[in-house]
Scaffold this active site. Structure first.
Site, PDB file in Angstrom:
ATOM      1  N   PHE A 129       0.845  -1.188   0.000  1.00 18.09           N
ATOM      2  CA  PHE A 129       0.000   0.000   0.000  1.00 18.09           C
ATOM      3  C   PHE A 129       0.883   1.241   0.000  1.00 18.09           C
ATOM      4  O   PHE A 129       1.810   1.348   0.813  1.00 18.09           O
ATOM      5  CB  PHE A 129      -0.938   0.003   1.208  1.00 18.09           C
ATOM      6  CG  PHE A 129      -2.003   1.049   1.118  1.00 18.09           C
ATOM      7  CD1 PHE A 129      -2.999   0.953   0.160  1.00 18.09           C
ATOM      8  CD2 PHE A 129      -2.008   2.142   1.964  1.00 18.09           C
ATOM      9  CE1 PHE A 129      -3.989   1.928   0.054  1.00 18.09           C
ATOM     10  CE2 PHE A 129      -2.985   3.115   1.865  1.00 18.09           C
ATOM     11  CZ  PHE A 129      -3.974   3.013   0.902  1.00 18.09           C
ATOM     12  N   ASP A 200       1.318  -4.866   8.412  1.00 24.06           N
ATOM     13  CA  ASP A 200       0.147  -4.013   8.296  1.00 24.06           C
ATOM     14  C   ASP A 200      -1.074  -4.922   8.163  1.00 24.06           C
ATOM     15  O   ASP A 200      -1.212  -5.657   7.176  1.00 24.06           O
ATOM     16  CB  ASP A 200       0.289  -3.106   7.073  1.00 24.06           C
ATOM     17  CG  ASP A 200      -0.846  -2.096   6.940  1.00 24.06           C
ATOM     18  OD1 ASP A 200      -1.938  -2.344   7.486  1.00 24.06           O
ATOM     19  OD2 ASP A 200      -0.652  -1.064   6.262  1.00 24.06           O
ATOM     20  N   TYR A 225     -11.482   1.095  10.652  1.00 23.09           N
ATOM     21  CA  TYR A 225     -12.689   1.448   9.897  1.00 23.09           C
ATOM     22  C   TYR A 225     -13.046   0.470   8.790  1.00 23.09           C
ATOM     23  O   TYR A 225     -14.054   0.663   8.113  1.00 23.09           O
ATOM     24  CB  TYR A 225     -12.577   2.866   9.321  1.00 23.09           C
ATOM     25  CG  TYR A 225     -11.338   3.141   8.494  1.00 23.09           C
ATOM     26  CD1 TYR A 225     -11.254   2.747   7.165  1.00 23.09           C
ATOM     27  CD2 TYR A 225     -10.264   3.826   9.044  1.00 23.09           C
ATOM     28  CE1 TYR A 225     -10.126   3.009   6.415  1.00 23.09           C
ATOM     29  CE2 TYR A 225      -9.131   4.098   8.304  1.00 23.09           C
ATOM     30  CZ  TYR A 225      -9.069   3.691   6.985  1.00 23.09           C
ATOM     31  OH  TYR A 225      -7.944   3.955   6.249  1.00 23.09           O
ATOM     32  N   LYS A 226     -12.270  -0.576   8.610  1.00 24.83           N
ATOM     33  CA  LYS A 226     -12.603  -1.571   7.588  1.00 24.83           C
ATOM     34  C   LYS A 226     -13.417  -2.696   8.237  1.00 24.83           C
ATOM     35  O   LYS A 226     -14.575  -2.541   8.574  1.00 24.83           O
ATOM     36  CB  LYS A 226     -11.332  -2.077   6.912  1.00 24.83           C
ATOM     37  CG  LYS A 226     -10.522  -0.996   6.200  1.00 24.83           C
ATOM     38  CD  LYS A 226      -9.326  -1.577   5.498  1.00 24.83           C
ATOM     39  CE  LYS A 226      -8.347  -0.524   5.026  1.00 24.83           C
ATOM     40  NZ  LYS A 226      -8.899   0.385   4.001  1.00 24.83           N
ATOM     41  N   ARG A 374     -12.478  -3.986  -7.340  1.00 24.35           N
ATOM     42  CA  ARG A 374     -12.194  -4.655  -6.069  1.00 24.35           C
ATOM     43  C   ARG A 374     -13.493  -4.916  -5.316  1.00 24.35           C
ATOM     44  O   ARG A 374     -14.309  -4.012  -5.121  1.00 24.35           O
ATOM     45  CB  ARG A 374     -11.244  -3.794  -5.231  1.00 24.35           C
ATOM     46  CG  ARG A 374     -10.634  -4.528  -4.060  1.00 24.35           C
ATOM     47  CD  ARG A 374      -9.555  -3.714  -3.416  1.00 24.35           C
ATOM     48  NE  ARG A 374     -10.093  -2.519  -2.745  1.00 24.35           N
ATOM     49  CZ  ARG A 374      -9.474  -1.883  -1.749  1.00 24.35           C
ATOM     50  NH1 ARG A 374      -8.293  -2.303  -1.325  1.00 24.35           N
ATOM     51  NH2 ARG A 374     -10.005  -0.815  -1.195  1.00 24.35           N
TER      52      ARG A 374
END
Length: 415
Positions: A129, A200, A225-226, A374
């Site tokens: 990322f 991560d 928040y995922k 995605r």
């Protein structure tokens, strides 16, 4: 990758016997929406509005500043960290909720480099990322450009580790492909070379079983928040293995990481253990929202969650490959269950407008440049029938060229 169902009726049967089906009512889902983007932003837990209303009206409205003690606001980083720890296979007093993923990555990468003096290489995946890579680049500049960020392909990571490597920094699940790295094997290889590991967990915490202690991972970060459903911009978390805590250096020595923050001493004295990595005042409202998501996830059988996630993603990918082989789609995610996170990524030359057309139909996934569609699979609020229907919508969008309408080509700031 074997599909679990070959008809929509079979999907409905699976939904009827799903042991996780009752969790769907614990979330607030918009009507007529198939939500396949929980890997970017989780759905609102049904209990969150009432929890926040209580905090605002009572703890803040009536308690005022007294609530730092009476409602234990001051202990939120520790309390949430200890609640989260079992979800990532960590012991108590190793995990703290604070700051953002990027800030926590900076703190832990700096601390790890300080524990490996004389070693100058940070190894990471070229397709990691971007913010993780930016943080490593910025930290290297801050340290006088004494460190090299070595970026390699996913299948070259182990071979890239050598006696110069200080830290192996990886995302457990690749954000663009959904590929799941073997944490145990890569951590063992890094340790055999004398290097530390920094993982991560943004796309794995709350999506699949994570075993930080068992795999002997050194450091980890992740977001709230995922899959943890803490709300947009929810606080992140960090993890430090017990054996590293005594010599842990805090690169951002803020007052909440002080041993005695309310003594207001002019010189910094680090708090014991992982608490020294705290920096500023906890954001109470967002932490209280995240606490609801963490408490909900604590009720979930993670093995059952993983089983359903893999079954749904296998169903989706297999049906796409079987029935949409004439639509310029190619599967980017691994077919093998053991190598796949909780998402399926497809490449298409018109990925951006295709995704916008799907969203207009109420099938919400997301786009990742340059050409990735995605789709995230969140088993607590997603059904097999919805997965089936999502592929039906995708087929209709592609075969009718619905995506070619002018409004679907307009780019937004957030993709």
């Amino acid at each position: 990758m074997n599909p679990v169902a070959t008809t929509r009726e079979a999907c409905i049967t699976l939904d009827a016997g799903d042991p996780l089906a009752s969790f769907r009512s614990r979330f607030s889902l918009p009507a007529d929406t198939i939500y396949l983007d929980g890997n970017s932003l989780g759905v609102l837990p049904a209990a969150t509005p009432a929890r926040l209303a209580q905090v605002i009206a009572e703890e803040w409205g009536q308690g005022l500043i007294r609530s730092w003690n009476a409602a234990q606001w001051v202990d939120l980083p520790q309390r949430l960290g200890d609640k989260l720890a079992p979800l990532i296979g960590a012991a108590a007093a190793t995990t703290r909720v604070c700051d953002s993923t990027s800030v926590n990555l900076f703190k832990l990468l700096a601390a790890a480099l300080l524990q490996r003096p004389g070693r100058t290489v940070i190894v990471s995946e070229a397709d990691n990322f971007p913010t993780d890579l930016y943080i490593a680049e910025g930290l290297s500049t801050l340290l006088g450009q004494q460190h090299e960020l070595r970026l390699v392909a996913a299948d070259e990571i182990a071979a890239a580790l050598d006696e110069r490597t200080a830290v192996l920094m990886l995302s457990h699940v690749n954000y663009r492909t959904g590929r799941l790295h073997d944490m145990a094997a890569l951590t063992a290889t890094a340790h055999s070379k004398g290097a530390l590991t920094l993982w991560d967990l943004a796309h794995s915490a709350g999506a699949l079983p994570v075993r930080l202690a068992e795999t002997k991972a050194d450091f980890a970060v992740g977001c709230g928040y995922k899959y943890l459903n803490g709300g947009p911009g929810a606080p992140a978390f960090l993890y430090v293995a017990p054996e590293h805590q005594a010599q842990l250096a805090a690169p951002l020595s803020g007052w909440f990481g002080h041993a005695r923050p309310f003594a207001f001493e002019s010189a910094y004295a680090p708090a014991p253990g992982v608490d020294r990595l705290l920096v500023g005042t906890p954001p109470v409202l967002s932490m209280k929202a995240l606490e609801v998501g963490i408490e909900l996830m604590a009720e979930v059988d993670l093995l059952a969650l993983r089983h359903k996630s893999l079954a749904m993603s296998a169903l989706f990918a297999a049906r796409v490959e079987r029935e949409l082989d004439d639509c310029e789609l190619s599967l980017v995610s691994p077919r093998e269950d053991a190598e796949r996170g909780s998402q399926v990524c497809l490449a298409h030359p018109q990925a951006w407008p295709v995704m916008q057309a799907l969203i207009a139909r109420g099938v919400i996934g997301d786009f990742r440049a340059p050409d990735i569609l995605r789709f995230g699979f969140t088993p607590l609020y997603l059904s097999y029938a919805e997965v089936w229907d999502a592929v039906t919508h995708l087929a209709e969008v592609l075969r009718s060229r619905e995506w070619d309408a002018p409004e679907f080509h307009q780019k937004n700031k957030v993709t």
